[in-house]
Design an enzyme around this catalytic site. Structure first.
Site, PDB file in Angstrom:
ATOM      1  N   CYS A 127      50.013  36.249  66.920  1.00 17.02           N
ATOM      2  CA  CYS A 127      50.010  34.804  66.675  1.00 17.02           C
ATOM      3  C   CYS A 127      48.676  34.394  66.041  1.00 17.02           C
ATOM      4  O   CYS A 127      48.129  35.133  65.218  1.00 17.02           O
ATOM      5  CB  CYS A 127      50.303  34.039  67.957  1.00 17.02           C
ATOM      6  SG  CYS A 127      50.664  32.282  67.671  1.00 17.02           S
ATOM      7  N   ASP A 196      47.489  30.979  76.381  1.00 15.94           N
ATOM      8  CA  ASP A 196      47.838  29.571  76.562  1.00 15.94           C
ATOM      9  C   ASP A 196      47.530  29.173  77.996  1.00 15.94           C
ATOM     10  O   ASP A 196      46.959  28.119  78.253  1.00 15.94           O
ATOM     11  CB  ASP A 196      49.300  29.324  76.201  1.00 15.94           C
ATOM     12  CG  ASP A 196      49.464  29.257  74.686  1.00 15.94           C
ATOM     13  OD1 ASP A 196      49.809  30.277  74.071  1.00 15.94           O
ATOM     14  OD2 ASP A 196      49.180  28.182  74.112  1.00 15.94           O
TER      15      ASP A 196
END
Ligand code: RI2
Length: 308
Positions: A127, A196
């Site tokens: 990512c 996250d």
């Protein structure tokens, strides 16, 4: 609702601002601007409007703990304020302090993490994580010959941002599709991903597909590193809450014209990597094991954990 808050809310919701750290800084900055620009009125009016602004910001990515911790850091002293000016001042000050601390944490993570990359290493990232990209760029800036592989990261393809950033910094970088991860793993010397959310048991919640990287790395005995600021540690998980996995619109994966009617499209944004597949967490307070997350969480977030 004030303009700075409104535009930040829509930027985060529509992924124009994304990445756990960036959304936290954007949310905190918007609250700082909100406080600074707040017109007269009573302390009670301010508290009510601040609550509304805070609620709107949190709702833009409702499962993001970084955003929650960032917002919480801004409003932590409002309860004790005796006047409107004092309350406004505390939000503005705390917002600035959070943004500065967050940027400082990225610099420290890059410095500590670069020590885990040796001259000649090939590393894999997933990512687009500013923390993980920062580590790879720092190793390169120190003169190490480092090659990077980056996953495309469907459906938003944030991997394209990663290869652009690394290539601009002069790193030798290769883009791969997400399903190529296991086939390249044996050539890797290390995996570096962002976070996250980190749970109190050391598990990592990160972009969908991260757990596959970790599994493949575990199988190939390649060290798996999580690059994370401690404000991504989730205090709620200490009290038994499970981390909610954000699910986004199915249209991000396939349009209605691409699949026969009646076919459902499932679009979870994150997945969970168990602590046993994580070798180290690279944080601004040092490199820690997943088993230390609880202690570091208590130390870093301190009494804020119990205030809300
Ligand atoms: P930094 C991103 O989430 C990715 O999952 C990335 O690993 C994580 O945030 C951390 O990014 P999304 O916002 O804070 O793209 O390290 O869903 O930049």
């Amino acid at each position: 609702m004030f303009d700075a808050v409104k535009s930040t809310v829509s930027d985060i919701r529509d992924m124009r601002v994304r990445g756990a750290g960036r959304i936290a800084r954007a949310g905190a900055s918007a609250l700082g601007e909100f406080a600074q620009g707040y017109p007269g009125g009573s302390l009670e009016d301010f508290k009510r409007d601040l609550d509304a602004a805070k609620g709107a910001i949190l709702a833009s990515r409702p499962t993001a703990v970084s955003l929650w911790n960032g917002v919480q850091a801004c409003v932590r002293d409002v309860g004790g304020a005796q006047s409107l000016e004092e309350a406004k001042g505390s939000v503005a000050r705390n917002s600035k302090a959070f943004v500065e601390a967050s940027s400082g944490a990225l610099r420290l993570i890059a410095e500590f993490g670069a020590k885990r990359i040796r001259d000649g290493d090939t590393v894999l990232t997933h990512c687009n994580s500013s923390a993980a990209v920062g580590v790879i760029k720092e190793a390169h800036a120190q003169g190490k010959d480092v090659r990077a592989f980056a996953t495309e990261s469907r459906p938003w393809r944030q991997g394209l941002l990663t290869v652009r950033e690394l290539s601009d910094a002069g790193v030798d970088v290769t883009l791969i599709i997400d399903s190529a991860v296991r086939s390249v793993m044996r050539r890797m010397d290390g995996v570096f991903v962002g976070a996250d959310t980190v749970a109190s048991n050391g598990a990592l919640i990160n972009k969908i597909g991260t757990s596959q990287l970790a599994l493949a790395a575990h199988e190939a005995r390649v060290p798996f590193h999580v690059c994370t600021e401690t404000y991504k540690f989730s205090p709620m998980t200490m009290f038994g809450d499970m981390v909610e996995i954000e699910e986004r619109d199915s249209g991000e994966v396939a349009g209605p014209e691409e699949v026969p009617s009646g076919v459902r499209v499932y679009n979870p944004v994150f997945d969970a990597t168990p602590a046993r597949h994580i070798d180290a967490l690279i944080t601004e307070v040092g490199i820690i094991s997943p088993g230390s997350v609880y202690d570091v969480m208590v130390r870093q977030l301190g009494s804020d954990i119990f205030r809300t």
